[in-house]
Enzyme design. Structure first.
Site, mmCIF file in Angstrom:
data_model
loop_
_atom_site.group_PDB
_atom_site.id
_atom_site.type_symbol
_atom_site.label_atom_id
_atom_site.label_comp_id
_atom_site.label_asym_id
_atom_site.label_seq_id
_atom_site.Cartn_x
_atom_site.Cartn_y
_atom_site.Cartn_z
ATOM 1 N N ARG B 8 0.827 -1.210 0.000
ATOM 2 C CA ARG B 8 0.000 0.000 0.000
ATOM 3 C C ARG B 8 0.863 1.263 0.000
ATOM 4 N NH1 ARG B 8 -2.280 0.623 6.054
ATOM 5 N NH2 ARG B 8 -0.670 -0.500 7.151
ATOM 6 N N GLU B 56 -18.760 4.938 -0.127
ATOM 7 C CA GLU B 56 -18.061 4.288 -1.232
ATOM 8 C C GLU B 56 -18.846 4.345 -2.531
ATOM 9 O OE1 GLU B 56 -18.667 2.878 1.742
ATOM 10 O OE2 GLU B 56 -16.683 2.853 2.680
ATOM 11 N N PHE B 81 -14.905 -3.270 0.620
ATOM 12 C CA PHE B 81 -15.903 -2.212 0.448
ATOM 13 C C PHE B 81 -15.939 -1.727 -1.006
ATOM 14 C CE2 PHE B 81 -14.406 -1.483 4.996
ATOM 15 C CZ PHE B 81 -15.321 -2.382 5.497
ATOM 16 N N HIS B 107 -5.894 -3.787 1.721
ATOM 17 C CA HIS B 107 -6.419 -4.653 2.776
ATOM 18 C C HIS B 107 -7.195 -5.838 2.185
ATOM 19 C CE1 HIS B 107 -5.185 -1.160 4.942
ATOM 20 N NE2 HIS B 107 -5.483 -1.695 6.106
ATOM 21 N N ASP B 115 -8.474 -7.532 12.161
ATOM 22 C CA ASP B 115 -9.791 -6.921 11.919
ATOM 23 C C ASP B 115 -10.873 -7.979 11.710
ATOM 24 O OD1 ASP B 115 -9.262 -4.281 12.308
ATOM 25 O OD2 ASP B 115 -9.136 -3.733 10.196
ATOM 26 N N ARG B 165 -1.996 -5.430 2.666
ATOM 27 C CA ARG B 165 -1.668 -4.558 3.787
ATOM 28 C C ARG B 165 -0.262 -4.769 4.360
ATOM 29 N NH1 ARG B 165 -2.347 -4.967 9.479
ATOM 30 N NH2 ARG B 165 -2.774 -2.962 10.455
HETATM 31 C C1 TPP Z 1 -18.414 0.513 4.767
HETATM 32 C C2 TPP Z 1 -17.174 0.839 5.504
HETATM 33 N N1 TPP Z 1 -16.301 1.723 4.988
HETATM 34 C C3 TPP Z 1 -15.158 2.009 5.635
HETATM 35 C C4 TPP Z 1 -14.863 1.418 6.825
HETATM 36 C C5 TPP Z 1 -13.540 1.686 7.513
HETATM 37 N N2 TPP Z 1 -13.737 2.493 8.738
HETATM 38 C C6 TPP Z 1 -13.762 1.917 9.957
HETATM 39 S S1 TPP Z 1 -14.054 3.012 11.183
HETATM 40 C C7 TPP Z 1 -14.101 4.313 10.092
HETATM 41 C C8 TPP Z 1 -14.333 5.696 10.589
HETATM 42 C C9 TPP Z 1 -15.562 5.773 11.423
HETATM 43 O O1 TPP Z 1 -15.800 7.062 11.879
HETATM 44 P P1 TPP Z 1 -17.018 7.313 12.845
HETATM 45 O O2 TPP Z 1 -18.247 6.721 12.273
HETATM 46 O O3 TPP Z 1 -17.064 8.770 13.135
HETATM 47 O O4 TPP Z 1 -16.659 6.444 14.115
HETATM 48 P P2 TPP Z 1 -15.964 6.884 15.499
HETATM 49 O O5 TPP Z 1 -15.427 8.266 15.350
HETATM 50 O O6 TPP Z 1 -17.052 6.826 16.500
HETATM 51 O O7 TPP Z 1 -14.899 5.865 15.751
HETATM 52 C C10 TPP Z 1 -13.904 3.847 8.780
HETATM 53 C C11 TPP Z 1 -13.874 4.703 7.591
HETATM 54 C C12 TPP Z 1 -15.798 0.493 7.340
HETATM 55 N N3 TPP Z 1 -15.579 -0.163 8.498
HETATM 56 N N4 TPP Z 1 -16.940 0.244 6.677
#
Ligand code: TPP
Ligand code: MG
Lengths: 273, 312
Positions: B8, B56, B81, B107, B115, B165
């Site tokens: 990556r 996405e 995703f 990933h 994960d 990754r």
């Molecule tokens: C569909 C999808 N896209 C991307 C991710 C990767 N991802 C995991 S947590 C996250 C950020 C989440 O932010 P938020 O909803 O504000 O959660 P918090 O700040 O409460 O941790 C992302 C982009 C995922 N888990 N699922």
């Protein structure tokens, strides 16, 4: 019902367990776990009808952690409620542990819905609420979502359906910490006035301090008729560990030893506890 | 010479290099720039980087929009995703009209590790392989990742680059040719041919080395392009070795193993074994532990090759 005093103590211990879990597994998401502790405590100790001895009790209230990456907080609360032994926590994310990196309803007692792919949990929870009404069951469904998560179109498809079907057994709780992975919500993709949006979609909306268990409880217990409920909880990502607080860099990083020791000291938790 | 690097990171750096050469390049991400490493590009070219937040489907259609407007979009998120949630957007908005959109998705596979199963994609190659005209690159090391990015930019049409990754050893050199659709024979041998892709290449090479102790000469072929598959190479190697073992960090349904089987069926009498994820989902664990449990290691390759040879 637990007193506020003991719940404040619980919150501190839950945070200690979260930090220790992440340190032990050397992977996972501290920021979003630490920000939703009080939300989970309000639900699991004051609001929801649950029986840890009977996790599949038919008329239990359902709690769906749609922001599944915050599951260390959920696991610590489930342990405290007696769903499984505390020693399981130290095998988080290890091969053959039932505590997966994201909640897995086929493996972990007390987890109703598997999540991890953002957006889906809120929609599944809406489906459960609609099914409950269809079956004339009287349990309620609570979905906990992240603010970054609300950028998913699916969130708004679920919101639209919940209001359309007048799901007053359905509550969406927002962990409004202002941060996601690549920075603040405002930098990455502005979500603007989130409460007004849910209002426009037909929800009864409330704003509350997301680290005040009693305040969250009061709002969750307010009866609403003919509409789904939305509770916007103002929180701090990484809450309770000063060097993690409001730092997006602590979204998905495990603490190194020195950081672990500092965090536990600040929380006032003995590492051998 | 780079000894070790994550694919990556190599991907992010290659985008920067390409960005300096091609000013039509734009990069899109969905709140994972710090994980897919497109943040390296974002720092260098803030005006040509677009973060769409955790959305996405919108990002993928926006990439289609950029291509309609004559730009060269590369979008990134996690493999699951991108190809999973985004499948139908890729299918109808991009692939259906052979739009010039590239996607480097990180990933991928079991090496996501801790994960867990919700994040480990074993189906992404399968999903993309079913789309007519889709080109699929699965680089094995940092050098190949860079070449895949540049080759993708040369192709007029959709290209999926599968990015892993973990930090891995380099197994090719800057000079190793990378011709889309042309497999690289990395080791000659006449008893069995190990056809591998991506991170499995280094395990295949180690297995071939170990097989010499059993007096077995194994060839190793690197299929960095899964589609279009180098059918000529498959049939030549199947013909000369008589036995083929495929190895991939992906489901054996729909990935390299399937693609090789489709070419072999009816065209050769050679025997085939497919190593990969055997119709299962993943779970949490350290990548190395998971590789061992799911049979993605040189020991299993050695055993499968030996067994295939001992069968009459
Ligand atoms: C569909 C999808 N896209 C991307 C991710 C990767 N991802 C995991 S947590 C996250 C950020 C989440 O932010 P938020 O909803 O504000 O959660 P918090 O700040 O409460 O941790 C992302 C982009 C995922 N888990 N699922
Ligand atoms: Mg957030």
């Amino acid at each position: 019902m637990d007193t506020q005093q003991s719940l404040t103590e619980k919150a501190r211990h839950i945070r200690g367990d979260i930090v220790k879990m992440l340190y032990t597994s050397q992977s996972g998401h501290p920021g979003g776990s630490l920000s939703c502790v009080e939300i989970l405590l309000a639900l699991y100790y004051q609001v929801a009808n649950l029986d840890p001895q009977n996790p599949k009790m038919e008329n239990r209230d359902r709690i769906v952690l749609s922001k599944g990456h915050a599951c260390p907080a959920l696991y610590a609360v489930l342990v405290d409620k007696g769903y499984f032994p505390r020693s399981d926590l130290w095998r988080l994310r290890q091969i053959d542990s039932h505590l997966q990196g994201h909640p897995d309803s086929s493996k972990t007692p007390g987890v109703d819905v598997n999540t991890g792919s953002l957006g889906q949990g809120m929609s599944i929870a809406m489906g459960i609420a609609l099914a409950a009404r269809h079956k004339k069951a009287d349990y309620r469904v609570f979905a906990i979502i992240g603010d970054g998560e609300t950028q998913e179109g699916l969130v708004w498809e679920a919101a639209m359906a919940a209001a359309h079907y007048k799901l007053d057994n359905y509550t969406v709780i927002l962990d409004y910490n202002g941060l996601q992975i690549d920075g603040s919500n405002d930098e990455v993709m502005r979500i603007r006035d989130i409460v007004k949006k849910f209002e426009a979609f037909g929800f009864e909306c409330f704003k509350v301090d997301g680290h005040d268990v009693d305040a969250i409880t009061q709002v969750l217990q307010k009866p609403v008729e003919g509409k789904p409920k939305f509770v916007c909880c103002r929180t701090a990502k990484g809450r309770g560990v000063s060097f993690m607080e409001n730092q997006f860099g602590w979204h998905g990083k495990a603490p190194a030893e020195i950081e672990y020791l500092d965090a536990m000291k600040e929380l006032g938790i003995d590492i051998n506890d | 010479m780079i000894k070790k690097q994550s694919l990556r990171v190599a991907y992010g750096e290659a985008l920067v290099e390409l960005g300096h050469k091609n000013d039509r390049l734009v990069v899109l991400d969905a709140d994972l720039a710090h994980a897919t490493m497109t943040n390296i590009f974002a720092t260098e070219f803030p005006d040509r980087f677009f973060n769409f937040g955790i959305a996405e489907a919108n990002m993928i259609c926006a990439a289609a929009g950029f291509a309609h407007a004559g730009l060269l979009p590369f979008f990134s998120t996690f493999a699951l995703f991108g190809t999973g949630r985004g499948y139908e957007m890729i299918r109808n908005s991009i692939s259906y009209i052979q739009l010039n959109v590239k996607f480097g998705l990180s990933h991928s596979g079991l090496s996501v590790g801790e994960d867990g199963g919700s994040h480990q994609s074993f189906e992404d190659i399968s999903l993309m392989r079913g789309l007519p005209g889709m080109t699929i690159f699965v680089p094995c090391d940092p050098y190949e990742t860079r070449k895949a990015v540049f080759a993708a930019a040369q192709i007029d049409g959709p290209v999926y680059i599968r990015v892993g990754r973990p930090i891995v050893d380099t197994v090719t050199t800057p000079e190793t040719p990378f011709i889309p659709g042309k497999a690289n024979v990395m080791r000659e041998g006449g008893d069995v041919c190990i056809m591998a892709t991506g991170l499995m290449i280094s395990y295949a090479l180690a297995a071939a080395e170990q097989l010499t102790a059993r007096n077995i000469n194994a060839a190793v072929v690197n299929f960095h392009t899964i589609k279009p598959l180098d059918a000529e190479c498959v049939l030549n190697m199947a013909g000369s070795c008589g036995r083929v073992v495929t190895v991939e960090e992906h489901s054996v349904i729909g990935g390299l193993g399937s693609a090789v089987a489709e070419v072999m069926a009816g065209n050769t009498g050679a025997k085939l074994r497919r190593i990969g994820i055997q119709d299962k989902f993943g779970k949490s664990g350290k990548p190395e532990d998971l590789f061992n449990e799911y049979g993605l290691n040189s020991e299993n390759i050695v055993n499968q090759c030996t067994e295939l040879i001992s069968r009459i």
